[in-house]
Enzyme design. Structure first.
Site: not given
Ligand code: C5P
Length: 225
Positions: A30, A57, A59-60, A62, A64-65, A113, A205
């Site tokens: 990702k 990733d 996350k657009l 804006d 629609p066009n 989240t 991580r």
């Molecule tokens: O390091 P970690 O496992 O927490 O990384 C999770 C990845 O998923 C990060 O790139 C974080 O920005 C992404 N992410 C998230 N929660 C979301 C959407 C994306 O942790 N709801």
């Protein structure tokens, strides 16, 4: 290839390239805004040339066009998965779908989240529960032709129960039982995520900062299989 997506949250493109040399086989990665804004399309190409799969990733969100035109460009970058904010609306999501080939997985982000139910209700003035809002966005995304949503593993079950078979849930917030939770709040292990119905897990991580990233990756793949 398995359905474990490694979140490459590195600042520098060279760090990513060094990290990827650890893997003998192609993996699913990702790439987020930080790396994309730093390395651009050329960097994506370097990763694709090594046969890795890419979830871009960005996350657009804006009109629609604009989203349609931007997605058309992203589609040309040969990425495997892209996403947008469901809050952009049905027409925006349909426009994105039109712009992409059928081979590119299009996901919608429902409620981030990092957004609490209280924030959602007092700032966005959405007067339902967080779960209802997530579900509403998931159904809207499905209607628009998205392939699935990014959500918490704890939301996978209810989303699967309310969408058609094959609608995907892609879930971050994964930790091995032995890991620090860091800033993630609602977390699960890979095996629990599987049990709850995640189709793909996104793990950063616990792999990128592990003493032995390959061992951590293999363990997560095994648990999620
Ligand atoms: O390091 P970690 O496992 O927490 O990384 C999770 C990845 O998923 C990060 O790139 C974080 O920005 C992404 N992410 C998230 N929660 C979301 C959407 C994306 O942790 N709801």
């Amino acid at each position: 290839m398995n359905n474990v997506i490694v979140a490459l949250d590195f600042e520098e493109t060279q760090e990513v390239l060094d990290f990827l040399t650890l893997f003998e086989k192609p993996i699913y990665v990702k790439i987020g805004m930080e790396l994309f804004y730093n390395g651009g399309a050329n960097f994506l190409k370097e990763i694709k040339d090594q046969s890795h799969k890419i979830f871009l990733d960005l996350k657009l969100h804006d009109i629609p066009n604009t989203v349609e035109r931007a997605m058309r460009i992203l589609g040309r970058l040969d990425v495997d998965m892209v996403n947008l904010h469901a809050a952009g609306g049905l027409e925006m999501m349909k426009a994105a779908r039109r712009a992409l080939g059928d081979d590119t997985i299009l996901l919608a982000v429902t409620q981030l989240t990092s957004t609490s139910e209280e924030e959602m209700q007092t700032e966005q003035l959405i007067k339902v529960s967080l779960e209802e809002s997530v579900l509403n966005y998931a159904k809207l995304a499905e209607e628009a032709g998205c392939n699935g949503v990014v959500c918490s593993p704890l939301e996978s079950k209810i989303i699967h129960e309310n969408t058609q078979a094959g609608f995907l849930t892609v879930t971050p917030g994964i930790r091995l039982a032995s890991n620090d939770v860091q800033d993630q709040i609602r977390i699960t292990t890979p095996s629990k995520a599987k049990e709850l119905g995640s189709d793909y897990i996104v793990v950063g991580r616990p792999i990128t900062r592990a003493e032995d990233p390959i061992q951590a990756y293999n363990q997560i793949v095994k648990e999620f299989a």
